[in-house]
Design a protein around this motif. Structure first.
Motif, PDB file in Angstrom:
ATOM      1  N   LEU A   1     -17.281 -11.516  33.351  1.00  0.00           N
ATOM      2  CA  LEU A   1     -17.179 -10.769  32.099  1.00  0.00           C
ATOM      3  C   LEU A   1     -17.990  -9.493  32.260  1.00  0.00           C
ATOM      4  O   LEU A   1     -19.179  -9.546  32.584  1.00  0.00           O
ATOM      5  N   ILE A   2     -17.351  -8.356  32.046  1.00  0.00           N
ATOM      6  CA  ILE A   2     -18.012  -7.059  32.140  1.00  0.00           C
ATOM      7  C   ILE A   2     -18.205  -6.538  30.719  1.00  0.00           C
ATOM      8  O   ILE A   2     -17.245  -6.466  29.946  1.00  0.00           O
ATOM      9  N   VAL A   3     -19.448  -6.184  30.384  1.00  0.00           N
ATOM     10  CA  VAL A   3     -19.780  -5.728  29.035  1.00  0.00           C
ATOM     11  C   VAL A   3     -20.415  -4.346  29.127  1.00  0.00           C
ATOM     12  O   VAL A   3     -21.503  -4.197  29.692  1.00  0.00           O
ATOM     13  N   ASP A   4     -19.727  -3.345  28.596  1.00  0.00           N
ATOM     14  CA  ASP A   4     -20.260  -1.980  28.613  1.00  0.00           C
ATOM     15  C   ASP A   4     -19.558  -1.175  27.535  1.00  0.00           C
ATOM     16  O   ASP A   4     -18.345  -1.284  27.381  1.00  0.00           O
ATOM     17  N   ASP A   5     -20.312  -0.364  26.796  1.00  0.00           N
ATOM     18  CA  ASP A   5     -19.703   0.455  25.752  1.00  0.00           C
ATOM     19  C   ASP A   5     -19.087   1.732  26.317  1.00  0.00           C
ATOM     20  O   ASP A   5     -18.362   2.424  25.613  1.00  0.00           O
ATOM     21  N   ASP A   6     -19.323   2.039  27.583  1.00  0.00           N
ATOM     22  CA  ASP A   6     -18.712   3.191  28.251  1.00  0.00           C
ATOM     23  C   ASP A   6     -17.402   2.716  28.883  1.00  0.00           C
ATOM     24  O   ASP A   6     -17.422   1.984  29.884  1.00  0.00           O
ATOM     25  N   THR A   7     -16.277   3.116  28.309  1.00  0.00           N
ATOM     26  CA  THR A   7     -14.981   2.610  28.782  1.00  0.00           C
ATOM     27  C   THR A   7     -14.685   2.996  30.226  1.00  0.00           C
ATOM     28  O   THR A   7     -14.014   2.248  30.937  1.00  0.00           O
ATOM     29  N   ARG A   8     -15.194   4.136  30.681  1.00  0.00           N
ATOM     30  CA  ARG A   8     -14.965   4.524  32.081  1.00  0.00           C
ATOM     31  C   ARG A   8     -15.618   3.528  33.032  1.00  0.00           C
ATOM     32  O   ARG A   8     -15.018   3.121  34.024  1.00  0.00           O
ATOM     33  N   ILE A   9     -16.839   3.139  32.730  1.00  0.00           N
ATOM     34  CA  ILE A   9     -17.546   2.160  33.562  1.00  0.00           C
ATOM     35  C   ILE A   9     -16.864   0.803  33.459  1.00  0.00           C
ATOM     36  O   ILE A   9     -16.650   0.119  34.468  1.00  0.00           O
ATOM     37  N   LEU A  10     -16.503   0.418  32.257  1.00  0.00           N
ATOM     38  CA  LEU A  10     -15.838  -0.864  32.031  1.00  0.00           C
ATOM     39  C   LEU A  10     -14.559  -0.960  32.859  1.00  0.00           C
ATOM     40  O   LEU A  10     -14.351  -1.933  33.595  1.00  0.00           O
ATOM     41  N   GLU A  11     -13.712   0.057  32.774  1.00  0.00           N
ATOM     42  CA  GLU A  11     -12.439   0.048  33.500  1.00  0.00           C
ATOM     43  C   GLU A  11     -12.644   0.144  35.008  1.00  0.00           C
ATOM     44  O   GLU A  11     -11.952  -0.521  35.783  1.00  0.00           O
ATOM     45  N   SER A  12     -13.597   0.945  35.440  1.00  0.00           N
ATOM     46  CA  SER A  12     -13.869   1.102  36.867  1.00  0.00           C
ATOM     47  C   SER A  12     -14.348  -0.211  37.484  1.00  0.00           C
ATOM     48  O   SER A  12     -13.874  -0.623  38.552  1.00  0.00           O
TER      49      SER A  12
ATOM     50  N   ALA B   1     -13.871  -3.214  36.272  1.00  0.00           N
ATOM     51  CA  ALA B   1     -12.780  -4.183  36.185  1.00  0.00           C
ATOM     52  C   ALA B   1     -11.795  -4.005  37.336  1.00  0.00           C
ATOM     53  O   ALA B   1     -11.363  -4.989  37.958  1.00  0.00           O
ATOM     54  N   ARG B   2     -11.455  -2.768  37.642  1.00  0.00           N
ATOM     55  CA  ARG B   2     -10.546  -2.504  38.773  1.00  0.00           C
ATOM     56  C   ARG B   2     -11.167  -2.949  40.089  1.00  0.00           C
ATOM     57  O   ARG B   2     -10.521  -3.568  40.919  1.00  0.00           O
ATOM     58  N   ALA B   3     -12.440  -2.625  40.273  1.00  0.00           N
ATOM     59  CA  ALA B   3     -13.124  -2.945  41.527  1.00  0.00           C
ATOM     60  C   ALA B   3     -13.262  -4.449  41.751  1.00  0.00           C
ATOM     61  O   ALA B   3     -13.207  -4.911  42.889  1.00  0.00           O
ATOM     62  N   LEU B   4     -13.430  -5.202  40.680  1.00  0.00           N
ATOM     63  CA  LEU B   4     -13.688  -6.635  40.819  1.00  0.00           C
ATOM     64  C   LEU B   4     -12.453  -7.512  40.693  1.00  0.00           C
ATOM     65  O   LEU B   4     -12.518  -8.704  40.997  1.00  0.00           O
ATOM     66  N   SER B   5     -11.339  -6.955  40.238  1.00  0.00           N
ATOM     67  CA  SER B   5     -10.171  -7.800  40.015  1.00  0.00           C
ATOM     68  C   SER B   5      -9.525  -8.209  41.336  1.00  0.00           C
ATOM     69  O   SER B   5      -9.600  -7.505  42.326  1.00  0.00           O
ATOM     70  N   GLY B   6      -8.959  -9.383  41.313  1.00  0.00           N
ATOM     71  CA  GLY B   6      -8.271  -9.916  42.481  1.00  0.00           C
ATOM     72  C   GLY B   6      -7.719 -11.285  42.158  1.00  0.00           C
ATOM     73  O   GLY B   6      -8.032 -11.866  41.118  1.00  0.00           O
ATOM     74  N   PRO B   7      -6.900 -11.830  43.046  1.00  0.00           N
ATOM     75  CA  PRO B   7      -6.262 -13.105  42.754  1.00  0.00           C
ATOM     76  C   PRO B   7      -7.247 -14.267  42.621  1.00  0.00           C
ATOM     77  O   PRO B   7      -6.965 -15.254  41.954  1.00  0.00           O
ATOM     78  N   GLU B   8      -8.417 -14.152  43.238  1.00  0.00           N
ATOM     79  CA  GLU B   8      -9.392 -15.238  43.191  1.00  0.00           C
ATOM     80  C   GLU B   8     -10.397 -15.087  42.048  1.00  0.00           C
ATOM     81  O   GLU B   8     -11.293 -15.902  41.895  1.00  0.00           O
ATOM     82  N   ARG B   9     -10.231 -14.043  41.228  1.00  0.00           N
ATOM     83  CA  ARG B   9     -11.210 -13.777  40.190  1.00  0.00           C
ATOM     84  C   ARG B   9     -10.539 -13.352  38.895  1.00  0.00           C
ATOM     85  O   ARG B   9      -9.727 -12.450  38.873  1.00  0.00           O
ATOM     86  N   LEU B  10     -10.919 -13.999  37.819  1.00  0.00           N
ATOM     87  CA  LEU B  10     -10.496 -13.605  36.480  1.00  0.00           C
ATOM     88  C   LEU B  10     -11.524 -12.615  35.947  1.00  0.00           C
ATOM     89  O   LEU B  10     -12.718 -12.920  35.897  1.00  0.00           O
ATOM     90  N   VAL B  11     -11.084 -11.416  35.608  1.00  0.00           N
ATOM     91  CA  VAL B  11     -11.990 -10.391  35.097  1.00  0.00           C
ATOM     92  C   VAL B  11     -11.703 -10.184  33.612  1.00  0.00           C
ATOM     93  O   VAL B  11     -10.583  -9.860  33.226  1.00  0.00           O
ATOM     94  N   LEU B  12     -12.737 -10.375  32.802  1.00  0.00           N
ATOM     95  CA  LEU B  12     -12.664 -10.165  31.363  1.00  0.00           C
ATOM     96  C   LEU B  12     -13.535  -8.959  31.032  1.00  0.00           C
ATOM     97  O   LEU B  12     -14.515  -8.698  31.732  1.00  0.00           O
ATOM     98  N   THR B  13     -13.198  -8.250  29.981  1.00  0.00           N
ATOM     99  CA  THR B  13     -14.003  -7.098  29.582  1.00  0.00           C
ATOM    100  C   THR B  13     -14.310  -7.155  28.090  1.00  0.00           C
ATOM    101  O   THR B  13     -13.545  -7.731  27.309  1.00  0.00           O
ATOM    102  N   ALA B  14     -15.443  -6.554  27.744  1.00  0.00           N
ATOM    103  CA  ALA B  14     -15.825  -6.450  26.339  1.00  0.00           C
ATOM    104  C   ALA B  14     -16.546  -5.113  26.157  1.00  0.00           C
ATOM    105  O   ALA B  14     -17.463  -4.804  26.910  1.00  0.00           O
ATOM    106  N   PRO B  15     -16.138  -4.321  25.150  1.00  0.00           N
ATOM    107  CA  PRO B  15     -16.749  -3.008  24.940  1.00  0.00           C
ATOM    108  C   PRO B  15     -18.054  -3.054  24.144  1.00  0.00           C
ATOM    109  O   PRO B  15     -18.623  -2.012  23.847  1.00  0.00           O
TER     110      PRO B  15
END
Length: 104
Positions: free
Chosen positions: A7-18, A20-34
């Motif tokens: 779970l990635i938690v950041d109020d800066d959407t650029r950091i949140l999205e960046s 999330a992209r870097a950590l996503s993959g078939p072996e990992r579920l990536v969740l985000t919260a602003p």
């Protein structure tokens, strides 16, 4: 194959999205919260293995999220990320059980 969850938690959407992209993959579920409240709600529905948590956010700050998350989900590993933290913040985060405290 068990998938880990982050779970990635950041109020800066650029950091949140960046992150999330870097950590996503078939072996990992990536969740985000602003924000903190969204993060706590997400954890209640989908407890994550790891939380990447911003320290400074509007409303509830990262230290309070850390406090609540460790109480409700003692096994979760939380990595605090900050661009504005102080030595006092780091000491408090470590006292509360943060896995790691990193500067952005």
């Amino acid at each position: 194959m068990d998938r880990s969850s982050v779970l990635i938690v950041d109020d800066d959407t650029r950091i949140l999205e960046s992150l999330a992209r870097a950590l996503s993959g078939p072996e990992r579920l990536v969740l985000t919260a602003p924000g903190a409240e969204e993060a706590l709600g997400t954890l209640a529905q989908e407890p994550a293995d790891v939380v990447l948590l911003d320290l400074k956010m509007p409303g509830i700050d990262g230290l309070e999220v850390l406090r609540r998350a460790k109480k409700a989900y003692p096994g979760v590993q939380i990595i605090m990320l900050t661009g504005h933290g102080s030595e006092k913040d780091e000491k408090e985060a470590r006292r509360l059980g943060v896995f790691e405290y990193l500067q952005k």
